[in-house]
Design a protein around this motif. Structure first.
Motif, mmCIF file in Angstrom:
data_model
loop_
_atom_site.group_PDB
_atom_site.id
_atom_site.type_symbol
_atom_site.label_atom_id
_atom_site.label_comp_id
_atom_site.label_asym_id
_atom_site.label_seq_id
_atom_site.Cartn_x
_atom_site.Cartn_y
_atom_site.Cartn_z
ATOM 1 N N MET A 65 -4.602 -5.259 35.705
ATOM 2 C CA MET A 65 -4.944 -4.015 36.067
ATOM 3 C C MET A 65 -4.488 -2.831 34.623
ATOM 4 S SD MET A 65 -3.041 -3.199 39.906
ATOM 5 C CE MET A 65 -3.370 -4.656 41.025
ATOM 6 N N SER A 66 -5.608 -2.038 34.311
ATOM 7 C CA SER A 66 -5.172 -1.724 32.778
ATOM 8 C C SER A 66 -6.321 -0.546 32.793
ATOM 9 C CB SER A 66 -5.469 -2.449 31.848
ATOM 10 O OG SER A 66 -5.107 -1.919 30.473
ATOM 11 N N TYR A 67 -6.025 0.278 31.802
ATOM 12 C CA TYR A 67 -6.993 1.285 31.418
ATOM 13 C C TYR A 67 -7.475 1.135 30.042
ATOM 14 C CZ TYR A 67 -5.919 4.234 35.531
ATOM 15 O OH TYR A 67 -6.085 4.916 36.778
ATOM 16 N N ALA A 68 -8.917 1.649 29.722
ATOM 17 C CA ALA A 68 -9.186 1.526 28.369
ATOM 18 C C ALA A 68 -9.650 3.017 28.208
ATOM 19 C CB ALA A 68 -10.291 0.482 28.314
ATOM 20 N N HIS A 95 -11.270 7.571 30.848
ATOM 21 C CA HIS A 95 -9.942 6.776 30.741
ATOM 22 C C HIS A 95 -10.258 5.679 31.925
ATOM 23 C CE1 HIS A 95 -5.615 5.719 30.367
ATOM 24 N NE2 HIS A 95 -5.276 5.975 31.430
ATOM 25 N N GLU A 109 -9.792 -3.979 36.058
ATOM 26 C CA GLU A 109 -8.798 -5.363 36.576
ATOM 27 C C GLU A 109 -9.483 -6.563 35.959
ATOM 28 O OE1 GLU A 109 -7.883 -5.122 40.542
ATOM 29 O OE2 GLU A 109 -7.035 -3.291 40.740
ATOM 30 N N TYR A 118 -10.650 2.595 34.349
ATOM 31 C CA TYR A 118 -9.806 1.851 34.937
ATOM 32 C C TYR A 118 -10.523 0.305 35.178
ATOM 33 C CZ TYR A 118 -6.993 -0.538 38.498
ATOM 34 O OH TYR A 118 -6.124 -1.512 39.204
#
Length: 265
Positions: free
Chosen positions: A1-4, A10, A14, A12
């Motif tokens: 799970m991350s944001y770029a 922003h 996975e 989201y």
């Protein structure tokens, strides 16, 4: 799970499983979580990356309208941010349109394309579906609170009070006319179209879309030599609203992704 952080969004995302990357793009007012029922079947063969598009799911909104083209820009920017090349992209409904635009706008980035329950021209939707899209706006946002999609949005969105903003922006997008027929006819990426037999997309348009990709023009021959590179699947007993939950979707998609691609022509 991350944001770029891509294109001012922003975003989201996975990642699940391992192998060649497959990017999944959800439908309107949904999120990557809507693919949960078929995720195990896909992760058995692929590294699956789910994305929450602008203003959807866990991705916050930004000060720009929703457009298929800019959402596709975000997907391409995410792929590059992750250091990936030659990804497979599967999109459902709104996500199908974004997947299609990604393949059109970034032909070297997409190695296989799957469009689920989405037309390539706005009038590919049934008239009653277009009429429903016409009602989406700030004045009808509260009335949509009873929909299952709202409960999900309220649970995961960074700002649940922004539901009327998403509903209004999405309505504005869905009322915009488009016809990507010429660009579809120029595509060379191997493509699978998947629809329900009781879809929101007209059956005649399904065949037309397939025809633009080179399908349905001739007999394949006894040995399949003249089989087109494109594929068409119409899944029985399903609708636009439950196709993404069905094991039949994964059963149609996995062979397309795992079998050697035929060159177009």
């Amino acid at each position: 799970m991350s944001y770029a952080d891509v294109n001012g969004v922003h975003l989201y995302h996975e990642s699940h499983g391992a192998g060649a990357p497959l990017v999944l793009l959800h439908g309107g007012v949904g999120s990557g979580e809507m693919f949960a029922p078929i995720l195990p079947a896909l992760t058995a063969h692929r590294r699956v990356i789910t994305v929450d598009l602008q203003a959807h799911g866990r991705t916050p909104d930004v000060d720009r309208p929703l457009r298929h083209e800019t959402l596709a820009d975000d997907v391409a920017a995410l792929v590059r941010h992750l250091g990936l090349t030659g990804v497979e992209v599967l999109g459902y409904s709104l996500g199908g349109a974004v997947a299609l635009r990604t393949a059109i706008q970034y032909p070297g980035l997409v190695r296989r394309l799957v469009c689920v329950s989405t037309p390539c021209r706005r009038d590919g939707w049934y008239p009653e579906v277009l009429a429903g899209m016409a009602t989406m706006g700030e004045e009808t946002a509260a009335g949509a609170h009873s929909a299952p999609a709202y409960a999900h949005y309220a649970r995961v969105a960074p700002e649940p009070r922004d539901w009327p903003v998403l509903w209004t922006k999405l309505g504005d997008l869905l009322r915009r006319d488009y016809d990507w027929s010429a660009e579809v006819a120029a595509l060379t990426v191997p493509t699978l179209l998947v629809f329900a037999d009781a879809d929101s997309v007209r059956a005649t348009h399904m065949v037309e879309f397939f025809g633009l990709l080179g399908g349905g023009h001739r007999d394949a021959g006894w040995d399949g030599t003249d089989r087109p590179a494109a594929r068409l699947a119409v899944l029985p007993g399903l609708t636009h609203y439950d196709i993404v939950d069905s094991p039949a979707l994964a059963a149609a998609v996995v062979p397309f992704l795992t079998h050697p691609a035929r060159p177009p022509g």
